[in-house]
Write an enzyme that holds these catalytic residues in place. Structure first.
Site: not given
Ligand code: GLC
Length: 582
Positions: A234, A132, A288, A354-355
């Protein structure tokens, strides 16, 4: 003809059927489609949230040695790559998504030696490692930020976005994680505000500064030189910013992607990153977010763009989150993204991460009666769609949401600050808590359930987040020993996908599109055709098929029986079947 030509009254061992179906895989490969073959298209990615996977030293937090202990298990799943959430040094305001040193390992997780051992262990087992990369923002404890805030003429000042207070209040920007929803944080040290789209501990990096970009490419090369096989970028669609800060219309925060994503410069940064890093190594890249529309998504991932390999489009998981989502919408969304990328560009397929809430609680049915079958159905879906599947740890078991009733039980910064914001704004807190209970990110982060011993075998100490109390029933050990478990169904599906390129590259065509509870489609590659039938409901249903070709062999079934004739099929609650077609 109308006669029943196919009726399974007896279970035929799925594994045997998989093996017979696999004999044709070399034939399928000869009939390759419009899409080029690439390892990352064929990959089955398993996402590990390191904090919650396995704790080796009893501090209640998962770690790299814990992952090492479980590599044989990961291999046994049949997955071919692991995406690891951030493991870099971090004060953990957002569980590692606030990095304070990109070239070191978070102390709680272990050391660089542990990392090397873990990566070697993966590679020895034929598993690739995707890291990541969190570079829309850093931690406010990163040395760059410490320097940047120290004075207005510090060489690192332009590594971040500052607004001098003498210019008045900065133009309103919304923060996704801030308790006040304000993306500007005042810093008295230099009498200025800095920008943070996420929490105030996550200041946004200034990507228009070439020095920042070079720093990031060097970091990525550091990890690629070590041997990692890919990067997940990310929140990267937000990295470019319009620093003239135009005023956005009232209420823009409800649709912030339209305003924050894909700003001018982003594609140039990605091309530069591709040139500097991706083109030099055999690594995969995934972003992402896929932008604001299809056009953005194509510009990110089409082959001739030389930017990224694939993106996660959010429209699927953004289908309204509360119970009772609409299957028609789900079919429409997944179908349109598939069709749009049938010939150029590539996407990922995911239902959880994880979100998100747990896959089976969100998309299936986590009641005792249907948890198993519906979890198998969802894994059948994930592993039979076009696009690279990302499977979240625990979903191979059917792990479920946890039931928190008080805000003090939540650990996630988004939940805690969101609660404060809702309170300040006088929202209906009962409703807020109900929604949080269902959709909070902590649901997806509870410790992995390994066995029926203390703390589900996750840790000897107090887990950082409670273990779901259903662990005595729902755990790896128990599911390992049951041929018909969700876990063993998952393993059958990974074998099936790997042995049948039609499931990776084959064209996708929706069948019975108007059916209210059945999601059915064919995958076709050359002469090979598979039919996937998924009943997303507690009711059994009988319907007409009207297909070209005859379903001949069941290659996977989450029940022992299947009732099918040349005209009609009957599916039991949450029944999921894949058939080969003649
Ligand atoms: C992305 C990640 C998330 C994080 C956010 C800020 O959306 O998946 O878990 O809190 O970025 O880095």
């Amino acid at each position: 003809m109308g006669q029943t030509w196919f009726k399974y009254g007896v279970c035929i061992l799925a594994v045997l059927l998989v093996v017979s179906a696999c004999k044709d895989s070399s034939k399928q490969k000869e009939a390759m489609p419009a899409q080029d073959q690439k390892w990352w298209k064929e990959a089955i990615v398993y996402q590990i949230y390191p904090r919650s996977f396995k704790d080796s030293d009893g501090d209640g937090v998962g770690d790299l040695q814990g992952i090492i202990q479980k590599l044989d298990y990961v291999q046994s799943l049949g997955v071919t790559a692991v995406w690891l959430n951030p493991i870099y040094t971090s004060p953990n305001a957002d569980n590692g998504y606030d990095v304070s040193d990109y070239r070191n390992i978070m102390e709680e997780f272990g050391t660089m030696e542990d990392f090397d051992q873990m990566m070697d262990g993966m590679h020895q087992r034929g598993i690739k490692l995707v890291m990541d990369i969190v570079v829309n923002h850093s931690s406010n404890e990163h040395e760059w930020f410490k320097q940047s805030r120290s004075s207005r003429d510090n060489p690192y000042r332009d590594y971040y976005h500052w607004w001098p207070a003498e210019k008045g209040n900065p133009p309103y920007r919304y923060s996704l994680f801030d308790a006040k929803g304000d993306a500007w944080q005042y810093d008295s040290l230099t009498n200025a505000y800095y920008l943070h789209y996420f929490a105030k501990q996550q200041p946004d990096l200034n990507w228009s500064n070439p020095k920042v970009r070079q720093e990031v490419y060097d970091i990525m090369k550091f990890w690629a030189d070590k041997g990692v096989d890919g990067f997940r970028l990310d929140a990267f669609q937000f990295a470019a910013k319009d620093t003239t800060y135009p005023k956005f219309p009232d209420g823009f925060e409800k649709d912030f992607i339209q305003y924050y994503a894909m700003q001018d410069g982003l594609h140039e940064y990605l091309k530069e990153m591709n040139q500097a890093v991706f083109s030099k190594y055999d690594v995969m890249s995934v972003s992402e977010g896929a932008g604001r529309n299809f056009e953005d998504a194509h510009e990110l991932v089409d082959q001739d763009r030389n930017e990224l390999n694939m993106a996660y489009a959010f429209e699927g998981v953004d289908i309204p989150k509360y119970k009772g989502y609409d299957l028609a919408t789900m079919k429409e969304v997944f179908t349109k993204w598939d069709q749009e990328f049938a010939h150029d560009g590539w996407l990922s397929i995911f239902l959880a991460n994880h979100d998100q809430a747990r896959m089976v609680s969100r998309w299936g049915n986590d009641s005792e009666a249907y948890r198993d079958v519906s979890a198998k159905l969802l894994n059948t879906f994930l592993l039979s769609m076009r696009g690279t599947p990302y499977c979240y740890y625990g979903d191979e078991l059917g792990m479920t949401n946890i039931d928190f009733d008080s805000i003090s039980q939540y650990q996630d910064i988004a939940a805690i600050n969101g609660y404060q914001k809702a309170l300040d704004e006088g929202e209906d807190m009962e409703l807020f808590m109900e929604l949080l209970n269902f959709s909070s990110r902590d649901n997806g982060r509870t410790p992995m359930q390994w066995d029926a011993t203390k703390n589900a075998g996750f840790s000897e100490g107090d887990p950082w987040l409670p273990v779901n109390e259903n662990y005595m029933e729902l755990n790896v050990e128990k599911e390992n020993s049951n041929e018909n478990s969700v876990l063993n169904h998952f393993r059958k599906m990974t074998i099936l996908r790997k042995e049948n390129p039609v499931l990776v590259y084959g064209d996708y065509q929706l069948v019975v599109p108007e059916h209210p509870t059945v999601y059915a489609y064919t995958r076709t590659l050359g002469d090979e055709k598979m039919l996937v039938l998924l009943n997303f409901s507690e009711e059994d249903t009988t319907f007409d098929l009207n297909l070209d070709g005859n379903p001949s062999t069941v290659v996977i079934n989450n029940y022992t029986d299947l009732d099918i004739t040349d005209k009609t099929v009957r599916l039991l609650p949450y029944q999921a079947v894949i058939l080969k077609m003649d």
